[in-house]
Structure formats: structure tokens, C-alpha cells
Design a protein around this motif. Sequence first.
Motif: not given
Length: 278
Positions: A183, A231, A270
Amino acid sequence: MDHADVLILGGGLVGSALAVALDRHGLSAIVVDPADPAVTLSAGFDGRASAVASASHKMLDAIGVGAALAGKGCAICQIRVSDGLAPGKLDFIPAPDDAALGTMYENRLIRRALYDAAMAAEQVDVRMQTRATTVERSERGVRALLTSGDTVTADLLVAAEGRQSPTREAAGINVARWQYDHEAIIGAFHHERSHQDVAYEIFYPDGPFALLPLPDDETGHRCAIVWTVGKDQRAGMLKLSDRAFLAEAEKRMGGFLGRLYEVSPRTSYPLGFHHAAR
């Protein structure tokens, strides 16, 4: 209008820029977008900043939008790439006949300039908070039924709906895609020393750490930040206090911009890859 040369589904940066460009060339456009301008044009909607390359900026100038952005961006006069904070670097500088490699603008400023230009264009009909419920395409053109109950027609349909475009899917255009399991933490902060119009790309094992120059304001020097993290780190990074976030950022930078202060609200996006087959 109920008929136009072009029906554009999507009124974001791409759709609105196309509509204004068509108007400048004597062609009409109907722009349909589900977003609420009161939300998308607000200061806190999108904390991202974009680098507008010189060729794209010439297009904005040609369609009359560049003047609305004058003085609101920061030229990128150099890009410096490094492997962490290790000695050695790779510098990109513009050719002697080019003024800059590009210009950094906050997305909200580009969005406002394009929206205002589209609304002012004589041959552009902008219909916000509206969707196309059905779209019929044929050799003679396109017909769309809108959520407002109106039916509009056009000679050409352009889908500018973004990466999850339903129109592209309906047209049978396949897209190769995958996620990177990373991300991008997005924001901006002030710093003690001038960035001197240099963009920095610092590569670390867990992803790049980018600093993008923004114009100074009344508080001091500013940079946008794009910090790539795994992430699984996203939630923790967003929960950090402003002081802790700036301390971590300063470690990544080695302090070359001096003291960091006054960080903006942070958001995350993302990271993924999308490539249309045709």
C-alpha cells in the motif's frame, strides 16, 4: 442537450480534460458522473499529488486550463534516485531546452481547474450525481438511459470510469491485473530545508520512499510523500501519531531536509497492476 458528438462516462481528471479539449475543437460532449462535486472538490477529499509531465502540461495549456493552475504547482527540476541512504545516486535532469521534467500539483487543484473549465465550456453538458443505467451501442452511435430518467445519444462513447470500468468489461476488453500486496501511504509535510525543486526516490527492501516537491506556503517548505509499505503494515502506519510518523519519515530520509513538522492527514491506496489487452 440530449445529443452530443461524444458521450463521456466518467468526469474525473481524464473525462473532464477530454470534454474541455473537445469543446476547444468545436465538438460537443455530455459528461455523466456519479460523484457529488461537494465531496470531490472539497479540500480533504484527495490528499494525493500528481506529477504532470511537460507534454501533458502543454495539452492543459492548449485547452486553456494551464492558466488556472499558474503559480499553484512546483517544477521538478531534478529527480534523484538512491538505494536507501547508501553512497551514490542517479540524477535525472532536463535537457537544456526543457524548463523542467514536470510540475507537481495537488490533485484537488487539477480537479477544480478541470471541473470549472468543463462547466464553463459552451458545448459541454456536465451531469453529476448521475449514472447510465443502460447503454446501447450500434453502428449508428450510442444511446444511454440515465438515472435521472433522461435518454441521451451520441456518435461516440468514451469510457473514462477508472480501473474498474464496467463499460470496458461490457465491451469485452480483457484486462491483466494483479495486486502487489503493498500500500502507498500518502500525505504531505513541512520541512526545515528547501527541497530545491528536487524529487527524491529512495529505494528500500520493503518498497520505495518518494518525496515530491510542492510549492512553499506561509508555514514553510513542503513535500508530498508516497511511502510504500507491506499491506500488513498499513494499519499501524495510519495509527501512528503525527509526531511518531514524522520521526519514522526522518529516519528514512537521514535528515537531509532538516526537521519535519506539520504533517497533513494520511491516507493509503492499494498498489496494483492493470493492463488492457486492446
